[in-house]
Design a protein around this motif. Sequence first.
Motif, PDB file in Angstrom:
ATOM      1  N   ARG A 101     -35.411  11.267   3.312  1.00 48.35           N
ATOM      2  CA  ARG A 101     -35.835  12.661   3.396  1.00 48.35           C
ATOM      3  C   ARG A 101     -35.352  13.336   4.674  1.00 48.35           C
ATOM      4  O   ARG A 101     -35.228  14.551   4.732  1.00 48.35           O
ATOM      5  N   VAL A 103     -27.320  12.950  -0.297  1.00 48.24           N
ATOM      6  CA  VAL A 103     -28.384  12.043  -0.754  1.00 48.24           C
ATOM      7  C   VAL A 103     -29.743  12.723  -0.670  1.00 48.24           C
ATOM      8  O   VAL A 103     -30.554  12.659  -1.597  1.00 48.24           O
ATOM      9  N   ILE A 104     -29.997  13.388   0.459  1.00 51.13           N
ATOM     10  CA  ILE A 104     -31.276  14.092   0.627  1.00 51.13           C
ATOM     11  C   ILE A 104     -31.420  15.175  -0.433  1.00 51.13           C
ATOM     12  O   ILE A 104     -32.500  15.372  -0.999  1.00 51.13           O
ATOM     13  N   SER A 143     -41.419   8.273   2.113  1.00 55.16           N
ATOM     14  CA  SER A 143     -40.250   8.939   2.692  1.00 55.16           C
ATOM     15  C   SER A 143     -39.634   8.112   3.808  1.00 55.16           C
ATOM     16  O   SER A 143     -40.339   7.465   4.589  1.00 55.16           O
ATOM     17  N   THR A 166     -37.389   6.862  -0.197  1.00 54.31           N
ATOM     18  CA  THR A 166     -36.621   8.070  -0.466  1.00 54.31           C
ATOM     19  C   THR A 166     -36.173   8.707   0.844  1.00 54.31           C
ATOM     20  O   THR A 166     -37.012   9.132   1.646  1.00 54.31           O
ATOM     21  N   SER A 189     -32.050   3.689   1.522  1.00 59.02           N
ATOM     22  CA  SER A 189     -32.327   3.679   0.079  1.00 59.02           C
ATOM     23  C   SER A 189     -33.086   2.435  -0.357  1.00 59.02           C
ATOM     24  O   SER A 189     -33.737   2.432  -1.403  1.00 59.02           O
ATOM     25  N   THR A 208     -30.073  15.217  -3.451  1.00 53.04           N
ATOM     26  CA  THR A 208     -30.331  14.547  -4.731  1.00 53.04           C
ATOM     27  C   THR A 208     -31.776  14.062  -4.811  1.00 53.04           C
ATOM     28  O   THR A 208     -32.385  14.048  -5.887  1.00 53.04           O
ATOM     29  N   ASN A 209     -32.334  13.692  -3.648  1.00 48.92           N
ATOM     30  CA  ASN A 209     -33.706  13.194  -3.593  1.00 48.92           C
ATOM     31  C   ASN A 209     -34.751  14.303  -3.674  1.00 48.92           C
ATOM     32  O   ASN A 209     -35.950  14.030  -3.640  1.00 48.92           O
ATOM     33  N   GLY A 210     -34.310  15.542  -3.738  1.00 50.11           N
ATOM     34  CA  GLY A 210     -35.265  16.645  -3.864  1.00 50.11           C
ATOM     35  C   GLY A 210     -35.390  17.518  -2.646  1.00 50.11           C
ATOM     36  O   GLY A 210     -36.135  18.495  -2.632  1.00 50.11           O
TER      37      GLY A 210
END
Length: 275
Positions: free
Chosen positions: A82, A126-127, A8, A80, A76, A129-131
């Motif tokens: 976070r 972005v966060i 992360s 990832t 990036s 999309t990253n889950g």
Amino acid sequence: MQNEWTGSVVIVTGAASGIGRASVTAFTQAGATVIASDIADGVEAVAAEAPPGTCTALRGDAGDEAHVAALIAQASRHGTLRGFFANAGITGGLVPLSEADSAQWLEVLRVNLVGPALAIKHAAPVIGTNGGGAITCTASVAGLRGGAGPAAYSASKAGVVNLVKVAALEFAGTKVRINAICPGLIETNMTKRRIDQARAAGFGNMVGSTNLSRRPGQPDEVAGLALFLTSDAASFINGQAIAIDGGLTAVHPQTPRPAAAQAAAATISRPTQLN
């Protein structure tokens, strides 16, 4: 069990000193990779102090949209994204409202309020999309009540308090949490000169005396809150402005009493034990 921070990346602005510097330490010690940002030269030294490979410095202005976008791109490349701790801020000087000009107002608002807004704008998608993850913005007790800072600074921090609420609503359902922390008097470079002056004049015992803890806070205490809010442990905290001020905003202003009076009051107010 795998550390929740493995792989992360967290971005920290205002990272060259004070709360930002302590937060870089907190996040890297927890196992995250940090992208440290500041307009000041010291950000490179902060990155160098971190364990090898855990922190990258990117100097720039947190209120500049191109720099914020560059921070996201840099993150990036390291893992990832976070979390984003939008911590950078300026006081704008202790200028009375009647003397502050429009240029001073605009600069304070640009860094303190537009900066966090840009962090949310670029990082939240972005966060998400990253889950999922969290964005934490540094506000202040000056944004909760008057009397804790100059007008432009206080107004900008009040804006941050409302910004996180609006943003949390806008990104509801995306697994991106957005909160603010509201520090009280913290012993940082921003406050050091005045605290040192008070101590040199023999009034060191009065520093922080208006809060219930009767002392100034330390940067690592605020960093601990930022780390918590970004972690899975705070997964049900969203759209909140959390004071970390030694109890300053918990009560109406109090006049510090002599020790004897405090002891007497404690005796009077002590509840009777029921067996």
